[in-house]
Scaffold this active site. Structure first.
Site, PDB file in Angstrom:
ATOM      1  N   HIS A 640       0.821  -1.218   0.000  1.00 35.94           N
ATOM      2  CA  HIS A 640       0.000   0.000   0.000  1.00 35.94           C
ATOM      3  C   HIS A 640       0.850   1.261   0.000  1.00 35.94           C
ATOM      4  CE1 HIS A 640       0.335   0.059   4.540  1.00 35.94           C
ATOM      5  NE2 HIS A 640       0.345   1.356   4.301  1.00 35.94           N
ATOM      6  N   ASP A 692      -0.583  -7.484   1.304  1.00 34.09           N
ATOM      7  CA  ASP A 692       0.049  -6.159   1.433  1.00 34.09           C
ATOM      8  C   ASP A 692       1.561  -6.279   1.658  1.00 34.09           C
ATOM      9  OD1 ASP A 692       0.430  -3.460   1.627  1.00 34.09           O
ATOM     10  OD2 ASP A 692      -0.465  -3.259   3.618  1.00 34.09           O
ATOM     11  N   GLY A 784       2.944   6.254   9.024  1.00 34.05           N
ATOM     12  CA  GLY A 784       4.364   6.493   8.827  1.00 34.05           C
ATOM     13  C   GLY A 784       5.204   5.281   9.176  1.00 34.05           C
ATOM     14  N   SER A 786       4.104   2.207   8.268  1.00 35.21           N
ATOM     15  CA  SER A 786       3.746   1.230   7.248  1.00 35.21           C
ATOM     16  C   SER A 786       4.972   0.713   6.520  1.00 35.21           C
ATOM     17  CB  SER A 786       2.804   1.861   6.221  1.00 35.21           C
ATOM     18  OG  SER A 786       1.544   2.089   6.792  1.00 35.21           O
ATOM     19  N   GLY A 787       4.981  -0.594   6.257  1.00 29.71           N
ATOM     20  CA  GLY A 787       6.081  -1.222   5.529  1.00 29.71           C
ATOM     21  C   GLY A 787       7.236  -1.640   6.412  1.00 29.71           C
TER      22      GLY A 787
END
Length: 835
Positions: A640, A692, A784, A786-787
């Site tokens: 995402h 994701d 912030g 994410s990932g």
């Protein structure tokens, strides 16, 4: 659902020689001539040869026993020690071992040591000799080594005899009637102990240096070769350090990077000039961050640093500064008055000096009592020989939880800190506060052990008091399990196969529906999925006991020899399950160089604590998402994060990756790479956040360092169970709707039971997702993060269990964070990256 948006989360072998004895009989050229000769005859000749051979065999046997086996009956023992000479003044020439003054006094010391050992019948039999290594002030302290050759089985008796002799010479004069004439030198005390065998191994080369620190200038010591090459193998290097009289020495390591295993490479610091365990301050190995440095202070003007290395795995080593400080230059005790205040052990947060005693006399206003709180408490646990004594009653030692509290029953209190001659620790920081006798915990809950905790910790399912008094007799809210015994437990403990309540309440009525198979971890899956070749239960139990032969699939571990491993978590577990070692290769990952996601309720990470963490920046905009290093070329992040919006996030040219970054304002200290390609998973669903995950290839390889290292990838069979502790890291918002963090944040959360998570998230969880959090709220990942990584610690390695994906807000009660379950994508990652 409020998913995260685009603004996003080696022992030398001994071999015995074989001795072959052979007698060869050569044929005579004329047998008749031999028959006519007078003599013993053939039989006598043969008998003589047999006797000769037997004698030779006996001689050889004795020689073999003497030179080979006899050595096994004796061992070398070296005792290091120090003694104080009270009838000699110290002169500067004693610092130089080849000076006439040094040689003359050393000869006298060695003569009297020989005389001393002769007083013990046991020691006099095995004594070989002594060497004086150094002298220091006070009046004169001599440091020596004494050699003994001791029969096997007698070493403990010799240890005891050396100790008793030392004690006898150190006893008061009135008790020394048994001691014979000492000689020209008068000893005030004698201290000795057996030398660690690792410090005199014949397999190691030995080097010694001597340095004297004067005035205010720092002296530098560093391991051989530093910083241009690793330290040498099989070595013992010693630095004898001195300062001026009236000063103590401070040793501060600017860099410390050794092998992690202290059984192989280590540094020892002594409050002495010879390595005596009685004066051993610390033994250290591994890596220590410059932001959490090693620093030691001696009790007087001498110190010894020893580096010992093995024959393999050599590392950069260390660099350290030596300075001197006045013996009274460290705050240590004194009066404390007022309604509140603070104090700490000398040199805190670095290691306190040995042989130190500090007294604090605390006085608060009349009518009030005193409450002590210890935000940090780390005092050596060696039989509580180092301790903090409070009001002459309780003694504290060891390591205490943060904000450990002690209360008094008057307006005065005496606190004493004491350290003995060895094994120092970080020490403590303490605060004192006056309180009303009727209200010892203002606006707080008082535990039965008198500790105060926040009211919100009452009945939250966790033992915050330490004695569980905050969890007794609870009325639980609807979001928690109400145990019959009055405890509350987080909902994710429900039906996880473990009796968390203690009375079985949380494991009642935990069956699966009709047509469902119950996994060993209590997960329910469709009966149709059992033995279908896919691992649908997170623990793989749906594929166990199947009659058919399982071929290697993406859900199993395939060895290089094509063997298929169905064992859970086979990689890097120290066992060769494959038979060809392929499951134990590529294990140089997941290790922190330093010693000790939306992140809400977290704390600052230490520099290099998470060297796989990456900050992804949109050019000219700043941090947007996190990622994890899995090799010198590849990163793992969330799909995402790379979905086009007004900005072309899917294009490699949009991004900059910062590796080794700690503080967002200090990007120049990090390594920047551009991206070559971005590979989001082709099945990513932007509505459900299923699949994701994304891969990013850097434009150039990175060089691993203390702050840049890969995290381990799990195998497809790895299982992360509910209740297991995991770590989330990132620079995301520290509260919902808030701004991003400047310093990398870390937080510990727990994996939430899949069934529970499915209920809490209204059926939006797929088999490619996992849940983690604290269901009482307050700790989570946020925009912030994410990932970024959800990391699981196993066998001292961190594994990438999940990727920060989405959540319903941040740190909300009963709303765990949702993470992409990485084991499900292990085959895809290998296919695309080769990792």
């Amino acid at each position: 659902m409020d998913p995260m948006d685009g603004g996003m989360r080696y022992t030398p072998r001994s071999s015995d020689k074989d001795w072959d004895q052979a007698v060869t009989f050569l044929p005579a050229s004329d047998n008749k001539k031999l028959e006519k000769k007078r003599g013993p005859g053939r039989v006598g000749f043969i008998v003589g040869l047999v006797i000769l051979a037997a004698v030779l065999a006996l001689i050889v046997g004795v020689l073999v026993w003497h030179f080979h086996f006899r050595k096994d009956f004796n061992i070398q023992k070296i005792y290091t020690g120090s003694l104080r000479i009270t009838n000699q003044p110290f002169v500067d020439a004693y610092e130089t071992s080849d000076s006439p003054e040094f040689q003359g006094l050393a000869k006298q010391v060695m003569s009297q040591l020989k005389s001393m050992y002769s007083e013990s019948p046991l020691l006099s039999k095995y004594y070989v000799g002594s060497r004086v290594q150094a002298f220091s002030e006070g009046s004169v302290i001599a440091y020596y080594e004494s050699d003994f050759t001791v029969p096997v089985g007698q070493d403990k008796a010799v240890d005891q005899a050396v100790s008793e002799l030392s004690n006898m010479y150190s006893a008061p004069k009135a008790a020394r009637g048994v001691v014979k004439n000492q000689g020209p030198l008068i000893f005030d005390y004698v201290v000795s102990s057996a030398l660690d065998t690792r410090l005199f191994s014949n397999a190691r080369t030995s080097t010694r240096y001597a340095q004297h620190t004067r005035d205010t200038a720092d002296e530098i010591i560093k391991s051989p070769g530093f910083p241009d090459s690793p330290y040498p193998p099989n070595s013992v290097v010693q630095w004898q350090l001195r300062g001026d009289p009236g000063f103590a020495l401070k040793l501060s390591f600017d860099t410390f990077n050794l092998e992690q295993n202290c059984a192989k490479d280590f540094v020892r610091v002594y409050d002495s000039l010879v390595p005596m365990d009685k004066f051993l301050m610390a033994e250290k190995c591994g890596y220590y961050s410059p932001s959490d440095p090693l620093s030691f202070i001696s009790s007087r003007n001498v110190m010894l640093v020893t580096l010992v290395t093995s024959d393999e795995e050599n590392f950069p080593g260390f660099r350290a500064r030596i300075s001197q400080i006045k013996l009274d230059g460290l705050p240590c005790g004194g009066p404390l008055t007022g309604s509140s205040g603070s104090f700490q052990s000398p040199n805190f947060p670095n290691y306190y000096p040995p042989n130190t005693t500090c007294h604090w006399d605390i006085t608060v206003p009349v009518g009030k009592f005193i409450k002590l709180k210890f935000p940090k408490f780390m005092v050596s646990t060696e039989s509580c020989s180092d301790y903090v004594e409070i009001a002459g009653k309780s003694r504290l030692c060891g390591q205490k939880p943060a904000n450990h509290m002690v209360t008094g029953n008057s307006n005065t209190m005496t606190v004493v800190f004491h350290s003995d001659s060895s094994y120092v620790d970080r020490g403590f920081k303490a605060t004192f506060e006056a309180y009303e006798p009727t209200d010892p915990c203002p606006e707080m809950f008082q535990c039965d052990n008198k500790r105060c905790v926040k009211p919100t910790m009452r009945c939250d399912g966790w033992n915050d008091c330490g004695d569980s008094s905050d969890e007794k007799n609870c009325q639980c809210d609807s979001g928690m399990i109400q145990c019959k015994n009055g405890f509350c437990k987080p909902m994710f403990f429900l039906c996880d196969g473990i009796d968390d309540c203690g009375d079985g309440t949380d494991e009642i009525n935990c069956g699966c529906k009709a047509g469902e198979f119950k996994c060993s971890n209590d997960q329910c899956v469709s009966e149709k999925l059992k033995c279908d070749g896919n691992r649908d239960c997170n623990d793989g139990s749906d594929e166990e006991g199947c009659s058919r032969d399982l071929s290697c699939t993406v859900t199993t571990f395939t060895c290089n020899n094509k063997k298929c491993i169905t064992k859970m978590n086979p990689q890097c577990d120290g066992q060769d399950d494959c038979g060809d070692g392929s499951d134990e290769t590529n294990c140089n990952c997941g290790k922190k160089a330093f010693k000790s996601s939306r992140v809400v309720g977290g704390e600052d990470a230490v520099v290099g604590e998470f060297p796989w963490q990456v900050s992804l920046h949109v050019k000219n905009m700043g941090h947007v998402c996190g990622a994890s290093i899995i090799s010198k070329r590849w990163l793992v992040s969330a799909a995402h994060c790379v979905q086009d919006d007004k900005i072309k996030y899917s294009q490699p040219g949009t991004w900059e990756a910062y590796l080794g970054l700690h503080t967002q304002k200090d990007k120049q200290a990090a390594t920047k790479r551009l991206l070559k390609q971005i590979i989001p998973h082709p099945s990513y669903n932007s509505y459900t956040y299923d699949y994701d995950i994304a891969l990013m290839e850097l434009d150039a390889d990175v060089t691993y360092s203390d702050t840049i290292r890969p995290i381990c990838l799990p195998s497809a069979t790895d299982v992360f169970g509910s209740g297991d502790s995991v770590t989330i890291t990132g620079w995301g918002a520290t509260r919902e709707g808030g701004a991003g963090a400047t310093v990398l944040q870390k937080a510990r959360v727990r994996i939430v039971n899949g069934t529970t998570c499915e209920k809490l998230m209204n059926g939006q969880i797929t088999s490619r997702m996992m849940c983690a959090g604290i269901l009482t709220g307050g700790v989570d990942a946020c925009q912030g993060d994410s990932g970024g990584p959800l990391a699981f610690l196993s066998d001292d390695r961190m594994y990438l269990a999940g990727v920060v994906s989405w959540g319903d807000g941040c740190a909300r009660k009963n709303k765990p964070g949702i993470y992409t379950y990485v084991p499900k994508f292990r085959g895809w990652i290998k296919e695309k990256t080769g990792v």
